[in-house]
Design an enzyme around this catalytic site. Structure first.
Site, PDB file in Angstrom:
ATOM      1  N   GLU A   1      -9.100 -11.167 -10.792  1.00 20.25           N
ATOM      2  CA  GLU A   1      -8.554  -9.831 -11.232  1.00 20.25           C
ATOM      3  C   GLU A   1      -7.932 -10.079 -12.342  1.00 20.25           C
ATOM      4  OE1 GLU A   1      -6.421  -8.316  -7.842  1.00 20.25           O
ATOM      5  OE2 GLU A   1      -8.030  -8.382  -6.372  1.00 20.25           O
TER       6      GLU A   1
ATOM      7  N   ALA B   1      -4.536  -1.055  -2.288  1.00 21.64           N
ATOM      8  CA  ALA B   1      -4.796  -0.420  -0.702  1.00 21.64           C
ATOM      9  C   ALA B   1      -3.507  -0.500  -0.256  1.00 21.64           C
ATOM     10  CB  ALA B   1      -5.433  -1.614   0.082  1.00 21.64           C
TER      11      ALA B   1
ATOM     12  N   SER C   1      -9.072  -7.250   1.286  1.00 18.22           N
ATOM     13  CA  SER C   1      -8.227  -8.470   1.573  1.00 18.22           C
ATOM     14  C   SER C   1      -7.844  -9.192   0.300  1.00 18.22           C
ATOM     15  CB  SER C   1      -8.823  -9.141   2.623  1.00 18.22           C
ATOM     16  OG  SER C   1     -10.082  -9.846   2.119  1.00 18.22           O
ATOM     17  N   ARG C   2      -8.631 -10.216  -0.093  1.00 14.30           N
ATOM     18  CA  ARG C   2      -8.645 -10.878  -1.250  1.00 14.30           C
ATOM     19  C   ARG C   2      -9.876 -11.060  -1.811  1.00 14.30           C
ATOM     20  NH1 ARG C   2      -4.088  -9.349  -1.512  1.00 14.30           N
ATOM     21  NH2 ARG C   2      -2.096 -10.539  -1.750  1.00 14.30           N
TER      22      ARG C   2
ATOM     23  N   HIS D   1      -7.207  -2.904  -6.789  1.00 13.43           N
ATOM     24  CA  HIS D   1      -6.101  -3.521  -5.894  1.00 13.43           C
ATOM     25  C   HIS D   1      -4.950  -2.471  -5.704  1.00 13.43           C
ATOM     26  CE1 HIS D   1      -4.838  -7.715  -4.567  1.00 13.43           C
ATOM     27  NE2 HIS D   1      -4.176  -6.626  -3.681  1.00 13.43           N
TER      28      HIS D   1
HETATM   29  C1  GLV Z   1      -1.334  -6.761  -1.445  1.00 12.16           C
HETATM   30  O1  GLV Z   1      -2.396  -7.191  -1.744  1.00 12.16           O
HETATM   31  C2  GLV Z   1      -0.673  -7.667  -0.442  1.00 12.16           C
HETATM   32  O2  GLV Z   1      -0.942  -8.835  -0.199  1.00 12.16           O
HETATM   33  O3  GLV Z   1       0.486  -7.040  -0.047  1.00 12.16           O
END
Ligand code: GLV
Length: 326
Positions: free
Chosen positions: A268, A287, A238-239, A285
């Protein structure tokens, strides 16, 4: 009529450039590295549109030097890099790219989950090192995924896509969220709503899918790790700031949890050195980083910009009150 001028902080993909070309005059940041702040600010001064990545902060500082700006289109679903209230105050539309990256991000949460459970990083290192001697009965033994309990924290589109995949692994799926999902969703995904503390104590894997908000910042802190099983794994796509990284390192060092699979970090691209350990799988990062999905994300950002300049409502507007006021 001159075309509205737009600054894109990335060269985007050809498909997105095509969408923009007829309606806007776009200045693209073409260098491979992300533009430093001092390169972004002068470029937005005379622009009516901005297409940005989550690496750019869209805040009062930027908005105050861009008096003509009418839209900031984020190429991401998460928009914690955008001060939406500041945009609204200045009449700037903010947009994001929801929907298109759910399945890809869910795939990657599973990539991390399986990699950490089955010790893939360690196995690959051994396989590449030339030091692998032979098959052995207790070599790199990990933990089963199938049949275990998956706890999903944040049951929006991505959390649900993660749950759908868990059904194929015969897992028990439990979730927690500020809002309980409709009964038909729970039934279709065979997912049960649990309170957070109970979910923490029951889950073998916990996958986090909440947006970064003031109330989710450091949601995973030392007391939460204490509630988890010592055999459990934390997966975060997520974050980063949703997890207190120092507390996570302490939980790993104290063997309060068994490991983690991480795609996102508090600061990051800095990664806490305490996370660089065998039982943590680390990704930078990525995903949503399939070519198909990243292309769609860029196209959606372009479509939001084009819609506004054609006098239409941008499909993914985050602050519709800006349009009502004008
Ligand atoms: C990636 O992390 C997004 O929020 O699209």
């Amino acid at each position: 009529m001159p075309k509205p001028r737009v600054f894109a902080t990335h060269s985007l993909f050809e498909a997105a450039r095509q969408i923009l070309q007829e309606t806007c005059e776009v200045e693209y940041w073409a260098k491979p590295e992300r533009p430093p702040r001092e390169e972004v600010l002068p470029r937005v001064k005379d622009k009516e549109g901005l297409i940005c990545l989550l690496t750019e902060k869209i805040n009062e500082e930027l908005l105050s030097v861009a008096p003509k700006l009418r839209i900031a289109a984020n190429v991401a679903v998460g928009f914690d890099n955008i001060d939406v209230a500041a945009c609204t105050k200045r009449g700037v539309v903010a947009t994001n790219t929801p929907g298109v990256l759910d399945e890809t991000t869910a795939d990657f949460a599973w990539t991390l989950l399986m990699a950490v459970a089955r010790r893939l990083s360690e196995g690959e290192e051994l396989a590449r090192s030339g030091k692998w001697k032979n098959w052995d009965l207790d070599q790199l033994v990990g933990t089963d995924v199938w049949g275990k309990t998956l706890g999903i924290v944040g049951f929006g589109r991505i959390g649900r896509a993660v749950a759908r995949r868990a059904n194929g692994f015969q897992m028990k799926v439990i979730y927690t969220d500020a809002q309980r999902a409709p009964a038909e969703v729970e039934r279709a995904l065979k997912a049960e709503f649990w309170e957070m503390n109970a979910l923490l104590a029951e889950s073998d894997f916990i996958s986090v899918h909440v947006p970064l908000l003031p109330e989710t910042r450091r949601l995973f802190d030392a007391p939460k790790f204490k509630r988890m099983k010592p055999t459990a794994f934390l997966i975060n796509t997520s974050r980063g700031p949703v997890v207190d990284e120092a507390a996570l390192v302490a939980a790993l060092e104290g063997e309060q949890i068994a490991g983690a699979g991480l795609d996102v970090y508090e600061n990051e691209p800095f990664i806490h050195p305490g996370l660089k350990r065998a039982n943590v799988v680390l990704a930078p990062h990525i995903a949503s980083a399939s070519l198909e999905t990243r292309t769609k994300m860029a196209c959606i950002a372009a479509e939001n910009v084009v819609a506004l300049f054609r006098g239409q409502r941008p499909p993914n507007i985050l602050n519709p009150e800006v349009l009502k006021a004008s």
